[in-house]
Scaffold this active site. Sequence first.
Site, short mmCIF file in Angstrom:
data_model
loop_
_atom_site.label_atom_id
_atom_site.label_comp_id
_atom_site.label_asym_id
_atom_site.label_seq_id
_atom_site.Cartn_x
_atom_site.Cartn_y
_atom_site.Cartn_z
N ASP A 1 -3.98 7.61 -12.76
CA ASP A 1 -2.86 7.27 -11.88
C ASP A 1 -1.57 7.40 -12.78
OD1 ASP A 1 -4.97 6.89 -10.32
OD2 ASP A 1 -4.62 4.92 -9.89
N HIS B 1 -2.69 11.66 -11.11
CA HIS B 1 -2.90 11.20 -9.73
C HIS B 1 -1.72 10.47 -9.26
CE1 HIS B 1 -4.86 10.46 -6.08
NE2 HIS B 1 -4.87 8.99 -6.20
N ASP C 1 -0.07 8.53 -6.09
CA ASP C 1 -0.33 7.99 -4.80
C ASP C 1 1.24 7.78 -4.14
OD1 ASP C 1 -3.13 7.36 -4.68
OD2 ASP C 1 -2.87 5.90 -6.07
N HIS D 1 -5.00 8.36 1.51
CA HIS D 1 -6.19 7.49 1.16
C HIS D 1 -5.89 6.21 0.98
CE1 HIS D 1 -5.53 9.46 -2.84
NE2 HIS D 1 -5.84 8.34 -3.15
N ASP E 1 -9.90 10.78 -5.53
CA ASP E 1 -9.73 9.45 -4.95
C ASP E 1 -10.21 8.80 -3.60
OD1 ASP E 1 -9.16 6.91 -6.08
OD2 ASP E 1 -6.92 7.10 -5.54
#
Length: 1103
Positions: free
Chosen positions: A385, A136, A138, A528, A250
């Site tokens: 993550d 994941h 971000d 997000h 998420d």
Amino acid sequence: MKKRDFWTAVIGVSIIYIGLCFWIYFRIESQLSRSVSLVEKEQKCPRAYSPRHAHFSGNTVAVRQISTTWPTCQAKLTAEQHGVDIQMESEWSSIKVAYPKFILTVSGWVPDLQVPSYTAKGGDRPLHVIVVPHSHQDPGWLSTFSQYYNSYTKETLDSAVEQLMKQPTWKFIWAEMIFLARWWETASQEKKEKFLKLVADGRLEIVTAGWVMSDEANVHYEAMLDQLIEGHQWLKSNIGVEAKTGWSIDQFGYSPTMPYLMKNSGIENLVIQRVHYSVKKHLAAGRNLEFHWRQAWASGVESDLFCHVMPFLSYSIMYSCGPEPHVCCKFDFDRTKCLRGKKPIEPDDVSDTNVEQLSWELWEQLQKKAHLYKSNVLLVPHGDDFRYSSPSEWNKQLTNLEKMFTFMNSKTDFHIKIEFGTLSDYFSALEKDKPHFTHESPFPSLSGDFFPYTDRSDQYWSGYFTSRPLYKHITRVLQAKIRLLDIWYTLCYVRAVRRHKTAVVTFLRERFSVLVSTRRANGHFQHHDAITGTSSSAVTKDYAQILLNAMEQADAMIGAVTTILMTDGPLEEGAITSHIKPNEEWKHFDEPPMRNAFEVNEKRTVIISNPLTTRRREVVRVTTLSPDVTVTDADLGIVLHQINPVLTSDFNIDLNRFEVAFLVDLPPLSVKKYFLQPSKDAERSQARVSAFNTNLAEDFKKSRFRVSTGQQPRVLELDNGYYRVSFSPCTGFLEHVHRKVDDWMYEVQLKMMTYDTGSWFKDKSGAYTFQPNGPATELDIEYPEMIMVDGPVMSAVYTSVPGILHSATLYKVEGSAVAGLHLENLVNLNSDRWDNKELVMRLDSSIYNREHSICTDLNGFQMHRKQYQSKLTMQGNFHPLSTAAYIEDSLGSRLTLLTAETHGVANLEPGWLEVVLDRRLMQGDWRGLNEGVKNNMPTPSHFVLMLEKSRTKLDAGPPVPACFPSATSHLLSQSLLHPLSVGVVNTGGDALGTRYLSQLSLVRQPLPPALGLVNLRTLRVNDTVAVTSLLIVHQAGLDCDVTETLEDEQTIQESPSVKLFEDVNVVSAFETNLNGLKIKKKLTSYEMNVPPMELKTFKLSLG
């Protein structure tokens, strides 16, 4: 009973009794204090009149009735036929909400979904386990996008390519196109070819493929769809594939809007994670963690998207293989240790000596997890993550796992088939397994949303609906500008090609990349951890700078394209540069957008654009450096206007700046010219100004306005012929609304309230969560400073209290704009008096919604009815508000609140509707951010309050889950979201101004009021003969029981044509899926047949 036990029991009962007495005493004392406080306040601030006050006189505007035969009126009838197996709002009555209150473990939250017993799967067919490696990523949270890319993402993608090419049984998934596009720019040709081969072989799957993994609470559907199109178009153009599965692990709760967009963009299945723990337990009890997600307004299965809910706390490795994280942690071979409570468990590499033991431990977890699902196919994600960011981690993780897979697959007593796979592999295997169980236990249908989310106790993630509201406001402003730029750019380019304006075509083609960069910048912010306000303060500043750069680019491009559209005749290269200065600009990342002030010592040209396909009759407000101004149209006819004072930050009248408010009337999708001119007779246009409760009377004498500071009136009133509204000089805020059109009186008290947070034994609110320590407290306001402005165009009351500048405005216009009371706030909580406080604006009304439900929108696309649930506590009853919310009573009265930006909203008591304006929090809330929300900035918010009447009374039966706005509120909401674009020509004299056309209409005829032009999005501009664009439209569903309209009668086209643009030839037209990638059919009649509530995309070749 032993004597010691007896006295122990007596002491215990006594303690409980004494404690109960104290609780009752303090409860009664609190209620009495509150009652005394209310009485004292009533004595200090007596009400102006009761709801039964004598009716007012004065002019009243004329209203008409809409035609209930509009196709859009069928939406409500269709929603009444809605039927599903699980309706989430109704399901709450049977969902048990319980969780340990005190959790003091080193490893984190106590796992809530336990599987104490299970029936092993693998009897008639083996349990088929698909392990999906993932990482994941971000694009900005604790570090910025660039920092994450350089530290993790580049190496993750490099390693994925190399490791997957070496190991033919390994697989991987990837979701974020913003990172993949960055990597693709610098990757070698060899790496690109390897990547393409892995994708083609199905060993590296691109999932969702949005530009980012978008938030689903705060994001408007137009921005949500735009970032999805950006990602899908990039993927198709560069990788040559389309995403087929969705991966949303998420987001902090889920909206049905995203499944709708996904389903209509070619995605067939979806995986989600962050759902209320009690909802997961409830669904798991019936093995309903997989379902067909249906829209609440749909009566059929056409909108259904198959959805898989991950059952445990997180998407990390320790919460993925089964219900016991201390066991699953052992299969994260790149961690230094895992824990069982405080006891460390060192992870071991798989060897011949431990493979059997580890395999049986894994088998048990897999069986327990499989027990929660209907099929014999099990999805097991393996990642977290920024994982798999080095070759060593790839080898540690997957080599060890593969040893176990080989062992388990070779032993018949495991009755298992376990392998690496992708999401598509899982859903394909599930499809093959369906005949074994769906005849007895089919997958259910489900409708509703999954807000708010909580992962423990009553710590609901409803705070991020409001956190860092300045940037929630900014992204909406930017979204509207990018949409305008998209439409104007497309039409400008096509018209230039048709007219053989080579210089213009070249100019626009060279700047297409600028348009793309603004789309991607705003798309980036829909992530997000961005729009949610849950990034670190340093990353928030980086996001703000990205938005600021995009805003500057958009303003410059809009000015240039508008100049081209509005200039008659050939343009030289130098003249293409914009001479139009925006009326409002955002110049500093830590300040709100501000209006520019213009000198009017000679005639100045004002260019106004209407980006909607409906007629707009509104008030434009421009700031000048002189009050001696008059306004004319292009034919030099006087336009109704008034000159208002500009208020300073200390609530004085600015002596050097003035506001010119004037009426405009713009056709659908048009640009129009007005003039500001010096005038020696402007004093007659000055507004009447009255000031109350102020010590600045002497300062007012220096201004150009005649300011009345006379005796304090009992009540302040504004009137525009539709409403007459009253304000209390004592509180400074709204008290009553009289609907003059039907002589209904409503009590609507506006109150500013604050919630405190936490206590010595409870956690406190943070960026994510809202954890109040009790009911809100009204601000102690008594006779604040107030200024009232009244004139022929508008009337307003301005109120100043510490930290808040509030205004309420009525516009005196024809059309829908007259039906709204505009409420605006400029809030600044950047002082220690606001520490750990959350500011809300509450409307306390006489509209008694006895069902205690609120209709609130999801992403501006649909509205859901939300029932108050006492079991969820106060904070669990706050919902995301994107564009509109309303409450209504049994007599058909409706209080509607429209908003220009997202907030949290609640209906905590019948008659109440409250929105959170800002939050200042001094600590983190244990969700990873580890810092408070302390960088508060002056933040604007803009609402429109409406009092509406339905011709039908509410039925006593169960409410329909979907609800719909009225026609008038829909038009007003569209005007809020897509305001008129105003610019002033800033060249010296009138040399260039006279070259602008008086008016330019860009559509042949208006679209029906409910059929909105979402976008006209150019895909590419390489071909000078024709331009490929996506025409996206939305048919809103309306509540036609609210029959009132203030618009002129219009001929409602049943099926408008895609050939709606002036001076544009449609060479070809195809209906496609929403992302424009899959052709559904060729349009032969060129008609747009768009059912209510649906979005449709048409791929046009324009020339």
